[in-house]
Scaffold this active site. Structure first.
Site, mmCIF file in Angstrom:
data_model
loop_
_atom_site.group_PDB
_atom_site.id
_atom_site.type_symbol
_atom_site.label_atom_id
_atom_site.label_comp_id
_atom_site.label_asym_id
_atom_site.label_seq_id
_atom_site.Cartn_x
_atom_site.Cartn_y
_atom_site.Cartn_z
ATOM 1 C CG HIS A 1 -5.703 1.648 5.457
ATOM 2 N ND1 HIS A 1 -5.281 2.634 6.316
ATOM 3 C CD2 HIS A 1 -4.633 0.824 5.262
ATOM 4 C CE1 HIS A 1 -4.007 2.428 6.629
ATOM 5 N NE2 HIS A 1 -3.592 1.332 5.999
ATOM 6 C CE LYS B 1 -0.298 3.406 4.793
ATOM 7 N NZ LYS B 1 -0.103 3.619 6.236
ATOM 8 C CD GLU C 1 -3.074 5.613 6.678
ATOM 9 O OE1 GLU C 1 -1.982 5.384 7.231
ATOM 10 O OE2 GLU C 1 -3.232 5.572 5.437
ATOM 11 N N GLY D 1 2.660 3.296 11.514
ATOM 12 C CA GLY D 1 3.398 4.547 11.472
ATOM 13 C C GLY D 1 3.826 5.067 12.830
ATOM 14 C CG ASN E 1 -1.782 1.224 1.320
ATOM 15 O OD1 ASN E 1 -1.939 1.967 0.361
ATOM 16 N ND2 ASN E 1 -2.360 1.456 2.494
ATOM 17 C CB SER F 1 4.601 -1.102 11.442
ATOM 18 O OG SER F 1 3.948 0.150 11.432
ATOM 19 C CD GLU G 1 -5.641 -1.091 8.807
ATOM 20 O OE1 GLU G 1 -4.588 -0.695 8.307
ATOM 21 O OE2 GLU G 1 -6.718 -0.489 8.713
#
Length: 254
Positions: free
Chosen positions: A98, A11, A100, A176, A9, A216, A170
């Site tokens: 996701h 992003k 985010e 991050g 991904n 991660s 996730e």
């Protein structure tokens, strides 16, 4: 045997020249160095999808994925991209839900159920993301929370349709932040999710569903994570932006 999948991904990263250079490098390295049975999914920003499709050999182990799609097939939704559009340019997978997208754009479980539906209707394989925040992990019923994400967004599907979905767990607290779930923590959650799926669709389907780890994972920890019984690969963020690191992660899934 469950399919091993490593999805990158990207992003909101890379200019067009950088993106095409990375696609080419990954394609070359996969062809030269990856011998095991693992599906690699490249998920660049949407503006590069059509060009990336031309650079990825058809019929091989590398597939093309989008990072999102709209829940409607068409309409007055300025700036959005539909599943039929993705299908028309040869996209194979689409990341949905996701963390985010959930946090920054307010995506709900109900909205994601609609996105899953239209993705499947257009022959796209959803990579459905689920996971918990750090506060929930430390203070709440995080297992119940993640199970509910799957229940509300996926359990309306027929068994035949559900079997086409890929799950990506996730832990939001490990994206991050420099933190990573331990291999044992990842395995525990993947096991719980597989049992939850079995309660709805039976053990046969549950054992066939690929569940990826998406917190991660990188070149240093991928081998230990992917060695866990119920971890079938990864949804990779930062480590997918450098071809050598990404190839190391892919090799760990072989």
């Amino acid at each position: 045997m469950r399919k091993k999948i490593v999805a990158g991904n990207w992003k909101m990263n890379k200019t067009t020249d950088e993106a095409m250079a990375l696609v080419s490098e990954v394609v070359d390295k996969v062809n030269a160095e990856v011998t095991g049975d693992v599906t690699v999914v490249l998920c660049p920003p949407a503006v590069y999808l059509a060009t990336a499709r031309q650079a990825i050999p058809s019929g091989g182990s590398i597939a093309l994925g989008a990072q999102n799609c709209h829940e409607k097939a068409s309409g007055a939704y300025t700036g959005e991209i539909s599943a039929p559009m993705l299908q028309s340019i040869g996209v194979d997978y689409v990341i949905l839900g996701h963390s985010e997208r959930r946090e920054y754009f307010g995506e709900t479980n109900a909205q994601l159920a609609a996105k899953v539906n239209i993705a499947l209707e257009n022959g796209l394989t959803p990579i459905f993301c689920c996971g918990e925040s750090r506060d929930l992990r430390e203070n709440g019923d995080y297992i119940g929370f993640v199970k509910n994400q799957i229940t509300e967004s996926l359990f309306h599907l027929s068994a035949e349709s559900f079997a086409k979905v890929v799950i990506a767990y996730e832990p939001i607290w490990a994206i991050g932040t420099g933190l990573t779930a331990s291999a044992a923590q990842a395995q525990d959650m993947h096991f719980e999710l597989r049992q939850h799926i079995a309660s709805q669709y039976g053990d046969s389907i549950a054992q066939d569903i690929s569940i990826l780890y998406g917190g991660s994972a990188n070149a240093q920890n991928a081998a230990e994570l992917f060695a866990q019984t119920d971890v079938d690969g990864g949804l990779i963020g930062g480590a997918s932006l450098k071809a050598p690191d990404f190839i190391t992660v892919i090799k760990a899934a072989q």
